[in-house]
Design a protein around this motif. Structure first.
Motif, PDB file in Angstrom:
ATOM      1  N   GLU A  58     -11.345   9.786  -8.470  1.00  0.00           N
ATOM      2  CA  GLU A  58     -11.885   8.928  -7.409  1.00  0.00           C
ATOM      3  C   GLU A  58     -11.157   7.590  -7.330  1.00  0.00           C
ATOM      4  OE1 GLU A  58     -13.637  10.314  -9.806  1.00  0.00           O
ATOM      5  OE2 GLU A  58     -14.821  11.861  -8.787  1.00  0.00           O
ATOM      6  N   ALA A  59     -10.504   7.209  -8.424  1.00  0.00           N
ATOM      7  CA  ALA A  59      -9.828   5.910  -8.470  1.00  0.00           C
ATOM      8  C   ALA A  59      -8.351   5.997  -8.082  1.00  0.00           C
ATOM      9  CB  ALA A  59      -9.952   5.309  -9.870  1.00  0.00           C
ATOM     10  N   VAL A  60      -7.920   7.139  -7.587  1.00  0.00           N
ATOM     11  CA  VAL A  60      -6.505   7.331  -7.261  1.00  0.00           C
ATOM     12  C   VAL A  60      -5.963   6.274  -6.298  1.00  0.00           C
ATOM     13  CG1 VAL A  60      -4.873   8.867  -6.092  1.00  0.00           C
ATOM     14  CG2 VAL A  60      -6.427   9.776  -7.812  1.00  0.00           C
ATOM     15  N   PRO A  61      -6.712   5.882  -5.252  1.00  0.00           N
ATOM     16  CA  PRO A  61      -6.166   4.840  -4.362  1.00  0.00           C
ATOM     17  C   PRO A  61      -5.794   3.555  -5.103  1.00  0.00           C
ATOM     18  CG  PRO A  61      -8.050   5.892  -3.338  1.00  0.00           C
ATOM     19  CD  PRO A  61      -8.002   6.388  -4.759  1.00  0.00           C
ATOM     20  N   ILE A  62      -6.575   3.199  -6.114  1.00  0.00           N
ATOM     21  CA  ILE A  62      -6.257   2.007  -6.902  1.00  0.00           C
ATOM     22  C   ILE A  62      -4.969   2.227  -7.681  1.00  0.00           C
ATOM     23  CG2 ILE A  62      -7.062   0.452  -8.717  1.00  0.00           C
ATOM     24  CD1 ILE A  62      -9.904   1.174  -7.995  1.00  0.00           C
ATOM     25  N   VAL A  63      -4.836   3.400  -8.266  1.00  0.00           N
ATOM     26  CA  VAL A  63      -3.641   3.711  -9.059  1.00  0.00           C
ATOM     27  C   VAL A  63      -2.390   3.639  -8.193  1.00  0.00           C
ATOM     28  CG1 VAL A  63      -2.478   5.485 -10.422  1.00  0.00           C
ATOM     29  CG2 VAL A  63      -4.928   5.132 -10.681  1.00  0.00           C
TER      30      VAL A  63
ATOM     31  N   GLN B 170       6.553 -10.209  -3.302  1.00  0.00           N
ATOM     32  CA  GLN B 170       6.001  -8.900  -2.942  1.00  0.00           C
ATOM     33  C   GLN B 170       4.910  -8.483  -3.928  1.00  0.00           C
ATOM     34  OE1 GLN B 170       9.173  -9.711  -3.315  1.00  0.00           O
ATOM     35  NE2 GLN B 170      10.488  -8.771  -1.756  1.00  0.00           N
ATOM     36  N   ARG B 171       5.142  -8.757  -5.211  1.00  0.00           N
ATOM     37  CA  ARG B 171       4.159  -8.397  -6.235  1.00  0.00           C
ATOM     38  C   ARG B 171       2.835  -9.125  -6.007  1.00  0.00           C
ATOM     39  NH1 ARG B 171       6.607 -10.402 -10.392  1.00  0.00           N
ATOM     40  NH2 ARG B 171       7.884  -8.548 -10.730  1.00  0.00           N
ATOM     41  N   ARG B 172       2.918 -10.405  -5.726  1.00  0.00           N
ATOM     42  CA  ARG B 172       1.709 -11.199  -5.527  1.00  0.00           C
ATOM     43  C   ARG B 172       0.943 -10.756  -4.281  1.00  0.00           C
ATOM     44  NH1 ARG B 172       1.075 -15.857  -8.196  1.00  0.00           N
ATOM     45  NH2 ARG B 172       0.155 -16.895  -6.393  1.00  0.00           N
ATOM     46  N   GLU B 173       1.665 -10.385  -3.242  1.00  0.00           N
ATOM     47  CA  GLU B 173       1.002  -9.915  -2.029  1.00  0.00           C
ATOM     48  C   GLU B 173       0.272  -8.599  -2.285  1.00  0.00           C
ATOM     49  OE1 GLU B 173      -0.430  -9.377   1.793  1.00  0.00           O
ATOM     50  OE2 GLU B 173       0.223 -11.169   0.705  1.00  0.00           O
ATOM     51  N   LEU B 174       0.898  -7.705  -3.042  1.00  0.00           N
ATOM     52  CA  LEU B 174       0.255  -6.431  -3.363  1.00  0.00           C
ATOM     53  C   LEU B 174      -0.967  -6.646  -4.257  1.00  0.00           C
ATOM     54  CD1 LEU B 174       3.428  -4.246  -3.992  1.00  0.00           C
ATOM     55  CD2 LEU B 174       1.800  -3.987  -2.118  1.00  0.00           C
ATOM     56  N   LEU B 175      -0.869  -7.580  -5.189  1.00  0.00           N
ATOM     57  CA  LEU B 175      -2.016  -7.897  -6.038  1.00  0.00           C
ATOM     58  C   LEU B 175      -3.155  -8.478  -5.211  1.00  0.00           C
ATOM     59  CD1 LEU B 175      -0.173  -9.446  -9.122  1.00  0.00           C
ATOM     60  CD2 LEU B 175      -1.549  -7.362  -9.127  1.00  0.00           C
ATOM     61  N   ARG B 176      -2.811  -9.340  -4.273  1.00  0.00           N
ATOM     62  CA  ARG B 176      -3.835  -9.940  -3.411  1.00  0.00           C
ATOM     63  C   ARG B 176      -4.564  -8.861  -2.614  1.00  0.00           C
ATOM     64  NH1 ARG B 176      -4.907 -10.944   1.467  1.00  0.00           N
ATOM     65  NH2 ARG B 176      -2.967 -10.009   2.214  1.00  0.00           N
TER      66      ARG B 176
ATOM     67  N   GLU C 116      -9.318  -5.545  -1.674  1.00  0.00           N
ATOM     68  CA  GLU C 116      -9.908  -4.254  -1.312  1.00  0.00           C
ATOM     69  C   GLU C 116     -10.874  -3.727  -2.362  1.00  0.00           C
ATOM     70  OE1 GLU C 116      -8.475   0.274  -0.015  1.00  0.00           O
ATOM     71  OE2 GLU C 116      -7.001  -1.352  -0.244  1.00  0.00           O
ATOM     72  N   PHE C 117     -10.532  -3.896  -3.647  1.00  0.00           N
ATOM     73  CA  PHE C 117     -11.321  -3.271  -4.710  1.00  0.00           C
ATOM     74  C   PHE C 117     -12.082  -4.260  -5.595  1.00  0.00           C
ATOM     75  CE2 PHE C 117      -7.712  -0.388  -3.874  1.00  0.00           C
ATOM     76  CZ  PHE C 117      -8.419   0.730  -3.456  1.00  0.00           C
ATOM     77  N   GLY C 118     -11.745  -5.547  -5.499  1.00  0.00           N
ATOM     78  CA  GLY C 118     -12.402  -6.531  -6.345  1.00  0.00           C
ATOM     79  C   GLY C 118     -11.818  -6.556  -7.753  1.00  0.00           C
ATOM     80  N   ARG C 119     -12.344  -7.455  -8.578  1.00  0.00           N
ATOM     81  CA  ARG C 119     -11.883  -7.544  -9.972  1.00  0.00           C
ATOM     82  C   ARG C 119     -12.773  -6.666 -10.856  1.00  0.00           C
ATOM     83  NH1 ARG C 119     -10.863 -12.888  -8.216  1.00  0.00           N
ATOM     84  NH2 ARG C 119      -8.706 -13.572  -8.592  1.00  0.00           N
ATOM     85  N   THR C 120     -12.650  -5.368 -10.678  1.00  0.00           N
ATOM     86  CA  THR C 120     -13.412  -4.433 -11.496  1.00  0.00           C
ATOM     87  C   THR C 120     -12.853  -4.426 -12.914  1.00  0.00           C
ATOM     88  OG1 THR C 120     -11.960  -2.577 -10.969  1.00  0.00           O
ATOM     89  CG2 THR C 120     -13.813  -2.983  -9.472  1.00  0.00           C
ATOM     90  N   GLN C 121     -13.593  -3.830 -13.830  1.00  0.00           N
ATOM     91  CA  GLN C 121     -13.121  -3.741 -15.211  1.00  0.00           C
ATOM     92  C   GLN C 121     -11.788  -3.004 -15.279  1.00  0.00           C
ATOM     93  OE1 GLN C 121     -15.921  -1.955 -17.915  1.00  0.00           O
ATOM     94  NE2 GLN C 121     -14.526  -2.030 -19.654  1.00  0.00           N
TER      95      GLN C 121
END
Length: 251
Positions: free
Chosen positions: A96-101, A115-121, A126-131
Motif C-alpha cells: 500500500e505504501a508503494v507510491p511513497i517508495v 531537484q531533491r528539495r522539491e521532490l522532498l517538499r 502529499e504524505f506528511g511526516r509519517t514514521q
C-alpha cells in the motif's frame, strides 16, 4: 546488448540475462529461477534496496548482511524460518505504501539539491511526516556525502526525534562538517579561512523553519550568546567552525 558488457560476460551469463528479460512473470523468485542464481548463497552481502517481493516465495533464501531497506512485500510474500536475515538491514514496505517508495526513489536519483528539495517538499506535502517517511529521511541524511546534502534532508526532518536518530544524525553532521572545514583549509593553507566554510551553512540554517535545521540554528545562537560576542545572530562573521560543531553536539 552493450558491446563492452558483451565482451565481459560469459555465454552462460548472456543466456541468463536473455531468459530473465524474456520472462513473462515479474515475480522475484521466478526471475531468480530463470537466472540460475542460487537463493542459498547469491543474495548475501548484497544491495537489494527497493526490490519488489510481492507474491515471492522467499523460503530458503539467504539475505545475510544484505541491505533490504524499502523492499516491497504483501500478504502473499512467503517467509519462514528457512529465510535467513542475519545482519541484514530490513525496512519492509507494505504494498500500500508503494507510491511513497516511488517518490523516495525519485529523491535518491535527483541530479542536484534543488531537484531533491522539491521532490522532498512534494512527498511531505502529499504524505506528511509519517514514521515511515521520517525513518527514510534519517537514513538518507546519514548516508549523505556532503554537508549541503545532509541539510537537504535535515530541513525536512521534524525537531522531535528519538535519541538513536539524533545520535546518528549528530555523528554524520560532525563528520561532514569536519570534512568541509578540512577541504577549505587545504585550498588556502590558512587556518583563518576555515571560517568561510561555515558561511553558507549558517545562511541555510537561518532560513530553515520547524525542522531539525532550525534546532541546530537555535543551538548555534545559544553557543554564540554564551561567548558574549553578540546577543543575537546578526553578525555571522563571528561564527567559527567550532561554534557550529558545538551546536551540532547539542542535538
Amino acid at each position: 546488448m552493450n558491446r563492452l558488457l558483451d565482451d565481459m560476460l560469459t555465454a552462460d551469463e548472456k543466456d541468463a540475462i536473455d531468459r530473465v528479460l524474456g520472462g513473462r512473470n515479474p515475480r522475484f523468485d521466478l526471475l531468480v529461477e530463470l537466472s540460475g542464481l542460487d537463493p542459498s548463497k547469491d543474495f548475501r552481502d548484497s544491495d537489494l534496496r527497493y526490490l519488489n517481493f510481492c507474491g515471492a516465495d522467499l523460503r530458503g533464501y539467504d539475505f545475510s548482511h544484505s541491505d533490504l531497506r524499502h523492499c516491497i512485500r504483501n500478504e502473499n510474500t512467503k517467509i519462514d524460518d528457512s529465510t535467513k536475515f542475519e545482519g541484514a538491514l530490513i525496512e519492509w514496505i507494505e504494498v500500500e505504501a508503494v507510491p511513497i517508495v516511488l517518490q523516495m526513489q525519485g529523491v535518491e536519483s535527483a541530479p542536484g539539491s534543488e531537484q531533491r528539495r522539491e521532490l522532498l517538499r512534494r512527498m511531505i506535502s502529499e504524505f506528511g511526516r509519517t514514521q515511515h517517511i521520517v525513518t527514510y529521511l534519517v537514513s538518507a541524511a546519514t548516508r549523505a556525502k556532503k554537508f549541503d546534502d545532509f541539510l537537504d534532508f535535515a530541513d525536512y526532518l521534524p525537531s522531535a526525534l528519538n535519541e538513536d536518530q539524533r545520535k546518528s544524525l549528530r555523528e554524520t553532521a560532525l563528520r561532514l562538517l569536519a570534512k568541509r572545514v578540512s577541504r577549505s583549509k587545504s585550498r588556502t593553507r590558512r587556518e583563518k579561512t576555515a571560517i568561510f566554510a561555515t558561511d553558507s551553512i549558517v545562511n541555510r540554517l537561518r532560513s530553515s523553519g520547524g525542522s531539525l535545521s532550525e534546532v541546530i540554528y537555535s543551538n548555534l545562537a545559544a553557543v554564540i550568546n554564551s561567548k558574549n560576542e553578540t546577543l543575537a545572530l546578526k553578525d555571522m562573521a563571528f561564527v567559527e567552525p567550532q561554534d557550529l560543531e558545538a551546536a551540532i553536539r547539542l542535538l
